[in-house]
Motif scaffolding. Structure first.
Motif, PDB file in Angstrom:
ATOM      1  N   PHE A  32       0.578 -25.793 -43.809  1.00  0.00           N
ATOM      2  CA  PHE A  32       1.909 -25.803 -43.193  1.00  0.00           C
ATOM      3  C   PHE A  32       2.986 -25.344 -44.162  1.00  0.00           C
ATOM      4  N   ASP A  33       2.793 -25.629 -45.466  1.00  0.00           N
ATOM      5  CA  ASP A  33       3.798 -25.222 -46.448  1.00  0.00           C
ATOM      6  C   ASP A  33       3.803 -23.723 -46.688  1.00  0.00           C
ATOM      7  N   GLN A  34       2.808 -23.009 -46.151  1.00  0.00           N
ATOM      8  CA  GLN A  34       2.746 -21.553 -46.298  1.00  0.00           C
ATOM      9  C   GLN A  34       3.239 -20.817 -45.044  1.00  0.00           C
ATOM     10  N   MET A  35       3.512 -21.558 -43.975  1.00  0.00           N
ATOM     11  CA  MET A  35       3.860 -20.940 -42.695  1.00  0.00           C
ATOM     12  C   MET A  35       5.344 -20.560 -42.647  1.00  0.00           C
ATOM     13  N   GLU A  36       5.657 -19.528 -41.889  1.00  0.00           N
ATOM     14  CA  GLU A  36       7.052 -19.168 -41.658  1.00  0.00           C
ATOM     15  C   GLU A  36       7.736 -20.291 -40.892  1.00  0.00           C
ATOM     16  N   SER A  37       9.033 -20.467 -41.140  1.00  0.00           N
ATOM     17  CA  SER A  37       9.749 -21.585 -40.528  1.00  0.00           C
ATOM     18  C   SER A  37       9.703 -21.528 -39.003  1.00  0.00           C
ATOM     19  N   GLY A  38       9.771 -20.332 -38.426  1.00  0.00           N
ATOM     20  CA  GLY A  38       9.712 -20.206 -36.968  1.00  0.00           C
ATOM     21  C   GLY A  38       8.385 -20.670 -36.402  1.00  0.00           C
ATOM     22  N   HIS A  39       7.299 -20.307 -37.087  1.00  0.00           N
ATOM     23  CA  HIS A  39       5.973 -20.725 -36.628  1.00  0.00           C
ATOM     24  C   HIS A  39       5.795 -22.224 -36.775  1.00  0.00           C
ATOM     25  N   LEU A  40       6.320 -22.782 -37.881  1.00  0.00           N
ATOM     26  CA  LEU A  40       6.190 -24.222 -38.076  1.00  0.00           C
ATOM     27  C   LEU A  40       7.019 -24.972 -37.032  1.00  0.00           C
ATOM     28  N   ALA A  41       8.193 -24.463 -36.720  1.00  0.00           N
ATOM     29  CA  ALA A  41       9.020 -25.092 -35.688  1.00  0.00           C
ATOM     30  C   ALA A  41       8.315 -25.057 -34.336  1.00  0.00           C
ATOM     31  N   TYR A  42       7.662 -23.931 -34.039  1.00  0.00           N
ATOM     32  CA  TYR A  42       6.908 -23.828 -32.782  1.00  0.00           C
ATOM     33  C   TYR A  42       5.804 -24.881 -32.742  1.00  0.00           C
ATOM     34  N   LEU A  43       5.115 -25.059 -33.870  1.00  0.00           N
ATOM     35  CA  LEU A  43       4.045 -26.064 -33.930  1.00  0.00           C
ATOM     36  C   LEU A  43       4.602 -27.449 -33.626  1.00  0.00           C
ATOM     37  N   VAL A  44       5.707 -27.800 -34.285  1.00  0.00           N
ATOM     38  CA  VAL A  44       6.274 -29.139 -34.102  1.00  0.00           C
ATOM     39  C   VAL A  44       6.743 -29.342 -32.665  1.00  0.00           C
ATOM     40  N   GLU A  45       7.369 -28.328 -32.102  1.00  0.00           N
ATOM     41  CA  GLU A  45       7.877 -28.447 -30.732  1.00  0.00           C
ATOM     42  C   GLU A  45       6.766 -28.661 -29.715  1.00  0.00           C
ATOM     43  N   HIS A  46       5.552 -28.271 -30.046  1.00  0.00           N
ATOM     44  CA  HIS A  46       4.429 -28.415 -29.113  1.00  0.00           C
ATOM     45  C   HIS A  46       3.506 -29.568 -29.498  1.00  0.00           C
ATOM     46  N   PHE A 132      -2.157 -24.079 -30.183  1.00  0.00           N
ATOM     47  CA  PHE A 132      -3.048 -23.799 -31.313  1.00  0.00           C
ATOM     48  C   PHE A 132      -3.509 -22.347 -31.267  1.00  0.00           C
ATOM     49  N   ALA A 133      -3.918 -21.888 -30.085  1.00  0.00           N
ATOM     50  CA  ALA A 133      -4.407 -20.514 -29.927  1.00  0.00           C
ATOM     51  C   ALA A 133      -3.308 -19.500 -30.228  1.00  0.00           C
ATOM     52  N   LYS A 134      -2.062 -19.809 -29.800  1.00  0.00           N
ATOM     53  CA  LYS A 134      -0.967 -18.875 -30.055  1.00  0.00           C
ATOM     54  C   LYS A 134      -0.676 -18.777 -31.548  1.00  0.00           C
ATOM     55  N   LEU A 135      -0.719 -19.911 -32.257  1.00  0.00           N
ATOM     56  CA  LEU A 135      -0.481 -19.887 -33.694  1.00  0.00           C
ATOM     57  C   LEU A 135      -1.578 -19.126 -34.434  1.00  0.00           C
ATOM     58  N   LEU A 136      -2.789 -19.163 -33.906  1.00  0.00           N
ATOM     59  CA  LEU A 136      -3.877 -18.402 -34.523  1.00  0.00           C
ATOM     60  C   LEU A 136      -3.561 -16.916 -34.557  1.00  0.00           C
ATOM     61  N   THR A 137      -2.881 -16.439 -33.528  1.00  0.00           N
ATOM     62  CA  THR A 137      -2.582 -15.008 -33.455  1.00  0.00           C
ATOM     63  C   THR A 137      -1.276 -14.642 -34.155  1.00  0.00           C
ATOM     64  N   SER A 138      -0.369 -15.619 -34.336  1.00  0.00           N
ATOM     65  CA  SER A 138       0.954 -15.286 -34.874  1.00  0.00           C
ATOM     66  C   SER A 138       1.151 -15.647 -36.342  1.00  0.00           C
ATOM     67  N   SER A 139       0.441 -16.655 -36.850  1.00  0.00           N
ATOM     68  CA  SER A 139       0.658 -17.123 -38.219  1.00  0.00           C
ATOM     69  C   SER A 139      -0.565 -16.845 -39.080  1.00  0.00           C
ATOM     70  N   ASP A 140      -0.421 -15.950 -40.050  1.00  0.00           N
ATOM     71  CA  ASP A 140      -1.542 -15.605 -40.919  1.00  0.00           C
ATOM     72  C   ASP A 140      -2.042 -16.802 -41.732  1.00  0.00           C
ATOM     73  N   PRO A 141      -1.154 -17.584 -42.385  1.00  0.00           N
ATOM     74  CA  PRO A 141      -1.658 -18.733 -43.152  1.00  0.00           C
ATOM     75  C   PRO A 141      -2.390 -19.747 -42.269  1.00  0.00           C
ATOM     76  N   PHE A 142      -1.865 -19.978 -41.058  1.00  0.00           N
ATOM     77  CA  PHE A 142      -2.499 -20.933 -40.151  1.00  0.00           C
ATOM     78  C   PHE A 142      -3.871 -20.424 -39.720  1.00  0.00           C
ATOM     79  N   ARG A 143      -3.947 -19.129 -39.369  1.00  0.00           N
ATOM     80  CA  ARG A 143      -5.228 -18.564 -38.954  1.00  0.00           C
ATOM     81  C   ARG A 143      -6.232 -18.592 -40.103  1.00  0.00           C
ATOM     82  N   ASP A 144      -5.769 -18.241 -41.316  1.00  0.00           N
ATOM     83  CA  ASP A 144      -6.666 -18.241 -42.473  1.00  0.00           C
ATOM     84  C   ASP A 144      -7.247 -19.634 -42.703  1.00  0.00           C
TER      85      ASP A 144
END
Length: 644
Positions: A32-46, A132-144
Motif C-alpha cells: 500500500f505504501d507503494q501505491m498511487e494516492s488515487g488508487h489507495l483512496a479507491y481501495l479504501v472507499e471500497h 480487487f480486480a480493478k486494482l489489479l489492472t490499474s495499480s502496478d505495485p498492487f498487481r505485483d
C-alpha cells in the motif's frame, strides 16, 4: 434490510467516517505504501470494516469462491491446514496487522485451501472482489504484490539495501556523479535498415558492447548489445543480412545527463539491463554501461583477484581483506544478491587460500608429494561471509598405512604453517581444531573413506555433528580427482544407510526457527544474549541441514545449499515452488546477516551472528518472520518423510 446487510453497511460507514485514518494506517505497510494516492483512496472507499471474535472463522474452503480481500487492521489471524502426516491440524501461517489474505485464491477466483481463524479479537478491512480486480489492472505495485507475494516485498528490501550500502561507501563511491561525467566517448549509433553484419562490424570497429538505433531526430528507438548477439548466435534466430530492428531490444531505458550514477544503478537493477541511453533534449548523447558504473569503485573484482593471486607476502594478503569488505559494499550498492556476494567472497577466499599455500611452498619447500587442500562447512558450500573461520583438511594418495604415515609426516609441518598464515589473513583458527594441521585431518583417500564410513556406521551425537561439517566438502588446491572419488563413495554409502539418513534428519530438526505464537520472535531471555536471536544457527542452519540430508540421500554431489534445492526440485524430491520459497527465505536471512556483519565491521565490533530483531524495520521483520516460517515448513516435511 437483512441483518447481514446491516452489518455490512455499518462496516462501510465506519471506514468512510475515517478515510484519512485508514489511508494513514495502510501507508505503513507494503504494497500500500507503494501505491498511487488515487488508487489507495479507491481501495479504501471500497472497503468495509468487520469484527471477528477470537476463535471465529474468517474464511474457509467451504465458503466457496473467495469474495473479499481481508486486510488485518487489528488483531491476528491463523492459517490452518490438515497436517501432512494426516494427524491433526498444522498452523501454516500467522497473519499480523497490515497483512492481507487470501490473495492467491482471489487471483485464481477459487475457494481458499486454508482455514483462516481469528487468533484473538480481530478487525479486518474487507475489499470486495470487483474492486480487487480493478486494482489489479490499474495499480502496478498492487498487481505485483498480488501475483508475486513475498517476492515483490523482497524487491523493496533489495532497493533499501542498495541505498544503505551506497550511503555507507561515502566518498570512495561517488553516488552523486552525474551521468554526463561518465560518458567518456560519443555514442555509437545506427539507423533503421542496418544489417546484423554491419552492426557487428561497427561494434568491433569502435570496441563497444552496444549499438543504439536512432530515428531521424536522433532519439533512441532500440539497442543491440553483445548479450543480444550471443542470444542470436545461440538460438540461430538471425542471419547476417537480417535488419537489426528485428533483433534489437526496442524502447531502451533512458536517463538525462543530470541523473546520477545511483539513478542509473537502480534503473539497471530494476530492469535487469546492463546498458541505458543518455538523452538530452530528446537526442541521444551517450550510453552508460554497467562497466561504467563499476569503474567508480576503487576496487574491481577482477583486479582484486589478480592482486591476491600475485601477492608476494602474507602481510600483503592480510591487508587486502579490507578491500574485499569494500567490494561487498559496492556490490550491494549495485544490487548483487546474497548468493552472488557469498560466491564472490568464497572465490576471493579461494584465491587467498591458494596464494597462501603457494607462498608457504616457496618459503618452506615442496614436500615432494602431491596433495589436495580440502575445505568443509560454509567454505565447502561456497557460502562464506566476511565472518569466517577455518575448516580444512588434506587429502593425498598412499599405498597402505605405512606409506600414509610417512607422507603425513612430511605434510603436517607445512599444513600447520598454512593454517597459521591463513589466520594472519583473517581466517581465524578453528576452535574445534578442524584444520589440516591436525593429524586426524591430514589423511590418504583410503583413510578419509574409512573415516566417513565410521561416521555413518556409528551415528552418535559427535559423529552426527561431524557429518554436518565434513559432508559439505570440495577441493580448493591440488588434484581434484581424489576428492570426486571420495564424494562419490560417500553418496553410495549413505544411500545404503537408511538409519543414518533418519538420524541425520532428526539432527537437522534440532535447530528450531525462532518464531512463536502470534508471529513473535523467540529471543534469548537472559545474559549477554538477551533479546537477540542467532541468524546463523536458528535461521540459516535449518535450510542448510535440510538441504544436506535430502541431497545426500538422493545422490546429489553438489554441496551448495541453493543448488541442492534446485537439483532436488529437478529430481522431483521437492516441488519447484517449495524450492523457490526456501531459496528466497535463505537469501533474505543471509542478506540480513551480511548487513549485520557490515555494521559490526564499520563500528569496529567483533563479528557475530546474534541480532536484536527490534533493530529491524517493520518490512524486514515481516519478511524475516516469513523466512523462518519457510524453515519450519522444511523441517515439517523432513519429519513427515522420515517419520519423526
Amino acid at each position: 434490510m437483512s441483518k447481514t446487510d446491516a452489518f455490512a453497511e455499518t462496516g462501510k460507514t465506519a471506514v468512510m467516517q475515517n478515510i484519512q485514518g485508514t489511508m494513514q494506517f495502510l501507508l505503513q505497510y507494503p504494497p500500500f505504501d507503494q501505491m498511487e494516492s488515487g488508487h489507495l483512496a479507491y481501495l479504501v472507499e471500497h472497503c468495509r470494516l468487520r469484527f471477528y471474535a477470537a476463535g471465529n472463522s474468517v474464511v474457509k474452503p467451504a465458503d466457496g469462491r473467495v469474495e473479499h480481500l481481508h486486510i488485518i487492521k487489528q488483531g491476528h489471524v491463523l492459517g490452518q491446514r490438515p497436517s501432512l502426516s494426516g494427524n491433526g491440524i498444522d498452523t501454516t501461517m500467522e497473519i499480523a496487522p497490515g497483512e492481507c489474505f487470501p490473495v492467491a485464491a482471489l487471483v485464481g477466483e477459487r475457494p481458499t485451501r486454508t482455514d483462516y481463524i481469528a487468533a484473538e479479537d480481530t478487525f479486518c478491512l474487507l475489499l470486495e472482489r470487483q474492486a480487487f480486480a480493478k486494482l489489479l489492472t490499474s495499480s502496478d505495485p498492487f498487481r505485483d504484490f498480488a501475483l508475486r507475494g513475498v517476492s515483490s516485498l523482497l524487491d523493496l528490501v533489495n532497493q533499501q539495501v542498495q541505498l544503505k550500502a551506497a550511503e555507507a561507501l561515502g566518498a570512495q563511491y561517488s553516488l552523486d556523479t552525474r551521468l554526463g561525467e561518465l560518458a567518456a566517448r560519443r555514442p555509437v549509433a545506427c539507423t533503421a535498415g542496418t544489417s546484423l553484419r554491419e552492426a557487428v562490424r561497427m561494434m568491433n570497429e569502435h570496441q563497444v558492447g552496444s549499438l543504439v538505433m536512432i530515428d531521424a531526430a536522433e532519439y533512441p528507438i532500440g539497442i543491440f548489445t553483445l548479450r543480444d548477439l550471443r542470444q542470436v548466435i545461440a538460438d540461430g534466430s538471425g542471419g547476417l543480412e537480417q535488419p537489426l530492428e528485428e533483433l534489437m531490444t526496442p524502447d531502451p531505458a533512458c536517463l538525462p545527463p543530470s541523473a546520477t550514477a545511483f539513478d542509473a544503478a537502480l534503473t539497471m537493477t530494476q530492469r535487469h539491463i546492463a546498458h541505458l541511453c543518455m538523452v538530452e533534449n530528446d537526442r541521444l548523447v551517450g550510453v552508460i554501461s554497467e562497466r561504467d558504473l563499476f569503474s567508480l569503485q576503487r576496487v574491481d573484482l577482477v583486479h582484486l583477484a589478480r592482486t591476491i593471486s600475485g601477492a608476494t607476502r602474507v602481510e600483503s594478503l592480510a591487508a587486502l581483506r579490507s578491500d574485499i569488505a569494500h567490494l561487498i559494499d559496492s556490490m550491494l550498492a549495485h544490487g548483487a544478491s546474497p548468493a552472488q556476494l557469498t560466491h564472490i567472497i568464497t572465490q576471493l577466499n579461494d584465491h587467498t587460500v591458494c596464494r597462501v599455500i603457494e607462498l608457504m611452498l616457496e618459503k618452506h619447500g615442496a614436500p615432494g608429494v602431491p596433495f589436495t587442500w580440502l575445505v568443509f562447512g560454509s567454505e565447502g558450500r561456497r557460502e562464506q561471509t566476511l565472518h569466517t573461520d577455518q575448516d580444512n583438511g588434506i587429502l593425498f594418495e598412499a599405498d597402505g598405512p605405512a606409506a600414509a604415515d610417512a607422507i603425513r609426516g612430511r605434510l603436517l609441518p607445512l599444513a600447520r604453517e598454512i593454517n597459521q598464515a591463513l589466520d594472519q589473513c583473517g581466517f581465524t583458527l578453528c576452535k574445534g581444531n578442524i584444520m589440516a594441521g591436525n593429524p586426524e585431518l591430514c589423511l590418504s583417500r583410503q583413510e578419509w573413506t574409512r573415516r566417513f564410513a565410521g561416521i555413518i556406521q556409528s551415528p552418535n551425537a559427535e559423529n552426527l555433528l561431524r557429518s554436518t561439517i565434513f559432508f559439505d566438502l570440495r577441493a580448493v588446491w591440488g588434484p581434484t580427482q581424489g576428492c570426486r572419488e571420495l564424494a562419490d563413495g560417500l553418496l553410495e554409502t549413505i544411500a545404503d544407510s537408511p538409519l543414518f539418513q533418519r538420524l541425520m534428519a532428526s539432527n537437522a530438526m534440532q535447530h528450531r526457527p525462532p518464531i512463536g505464537r502470534f508471529r513473535d520472535f523467540v529471543v534469548a531471555s537472559r545474559g549477554a544474549e538477551k533479546d537477540t536471536l542467532d541468524l546463523k544457527v536458528e535461521g540459516l542452519t535449518p535450510f542448510v541441514d535440510g538441504a544436506r540430508i535430502l541431497a545426500l540421500a538422493n545422490g546429489i554431489r553438489e554441496s551448495n545449499t541453493l543448488e541442492r534445492f534446485r537439483q532436488l526440485a529437478a529430481k522431483g524430491v521437492i516441488e519447484a515452488k517449495d524450492a523457490a520459497s526456501y531459496e528466497e527465505a535463505y537469501h533474505f536471512i543471509q542478506l540480513i546477516r551480511m548487513q549485520h556483519h557490515q555494521r559490526q565491521q564499520r563500528e569496529g565490533r567483533t563479528f557475530g551472528n546474534r541480532l536484536d530483531p527490534d533493530t529491524l524495520n517493520s518490512l524486514d521483520q515481516r519478511i524475516l518472520r516469513e523466512s523462518f516460517r519457510q524453515a519450519q515448513r522444511l523441517q515439517s516435511r523432513l519429519g513427515m518423510r522420515y517419520q519423526l
